[in-house]
Design a protein around this motif. Structure first.
Motif, PDB file in Angstrom:
ATOM      1  N   ASN A 160       5.293 -12.132 -10.167  1.00 18.26           N
ATOM      2  CA  ASN A 160       3.836 -12.212 -10.143  1.00 18.26           C
ATOM      3  C   ASN A 160       3.270 -12.492 -11.531  1.00 18.26           C
ATOM      4  O   ASN A 160       2.374 -13.310 -11.689  1.00 18.26           O
ATOM      5  CB  ASN A 160       3.234 -10.920  -9.591  1.00 18.26           C
TER       6      ASN A 160
ATOM      7  N   ASP B  42      -2.610 -13.504  -2.369  1.00 21.18           N
ATOM      8  CA  ASP B  42      -1.617 -12.572  -1.822  1.00 21.18           C
ATOM      9  C   ASP B  42      -0.259 -12.784  -2.480  1.00 21.18           C
ATOM     10  O   ASP B  42       0.461 -11.827  -2.762  1.00 21.18           O
ATOM     11  CB  ASP B  42      -1.476 -12.738  -0.308  1.00 21.18           C
TER      12      ASP B  42
ATOM     13  N   TRP C 207      -0.404 -11.161  -5.907  1.00 23.68           N
ATOM     14  CA  TRP C 207      -0.601  -9.713  -5.943  1.00 23.68           C
ATOM     15  C   TRP C 207       0.516  -8.920  -5.283  1.00 23.68           C
ATOM     16  O   TRP C 207       0.731  -7.761  -5.612  1.00 23.68           O
ATOM     17  CB  TRP C 207      -1.925  -9.348  -5.305  1.00 23.68           C
ATOM     18  N   ASP C 208       1.207  -9.506  -4.332  1.00 20.13           N
ATOM     19  CA  ASP C 208       2.242  -8.784  -3.591  1.00 20.13           C
ATOM     20  C   ASP C 208       3.602  -9.395  -3.894  1.00 20.13           C
ATOM     21  O   ASP C 208       3.857 -10.552  -3.556  1.00 20.13           O
ATOM     22  CB  ASP C 208       1.951  -8.857  -2.093  1.00 20.13           C
TER      23      ASP C 208
ATOM     24  N   ASP D 168       6.464  -9.192  -2.599  1.00 14.36           N
ATOM     25  CA  ASP D 168       7.280  -9.658  -1.470  1.00 14.36           C
ATOM     26  C   ASP D 168       6.676 -10.840  -0.723  1.00 14.36           C
ATOM     27  O   ASP D 168       7.351 -11.495   0.054  1.00 14.36           O
ATOM     28  CB  ASP D 168       7.488  -8.516  -0.468  1.00 14.36           C
ATOM     29  N   GLU D 169       5.418 -11.118  -0.949  1.00 12.43           N
ATOM     30  CA  GLU D 169       4.699 -12.141  -0.174  1.00 12.43           C
ATOM     31  C   GLU D 169       5.336 -13.528  -0.320  1.00 12.43           C
ATOM     32  O   GLU D 169       5.440 -14.274   0.651  1.00 12.43           O
ATOM     33  CB  GLU D 169       3.239 -12.188  -0.617  1.00 12.43           C
TER      34      GLU D 169
END
Length: 75
Positions: free
Chosen positions: A4, A34, A37-38, A40-41
């Motif tokens: 990220n 997303d 920020w995530d 795993d996304e």
């Protein structure tokens, strides 16, 4: 540096906006955010071809973007 942070750092250095990157990979700004920020996304919700586009835009190797070790080298 995690994935990220690598993504954010690269687009900032390139002078791009999140919206520009989202448009380039054919995703909505919400989905792109997303991804940032995530952790795993990226691996769970994005097609490999879109991940490849993102790596090309940012100038990152695909393995680097996915935070994977290349099986063919010691890197």
């Amino acid at each position: 540096m995690d994935t990220n942070k690598s993504i954010e750092s690269k687009w900032l250095k390139l002078g791009l906006s999140e919206n520009q990157i989202a448009e380039t990979i054919g995703k909505s700004l919400d989905l792109y955010c997303d991804i940032e920020w995530d952790a795993d996304e990226l691996c769970k919700a994005v097609a490999l071809r879109r991940i490849k586009q993102l790596s090309q835009i940012l100038g990152l190797e695909l393995f680097e973007l996915l935070a994977l070790q290349c099986p063919f080298s010691n890197e």
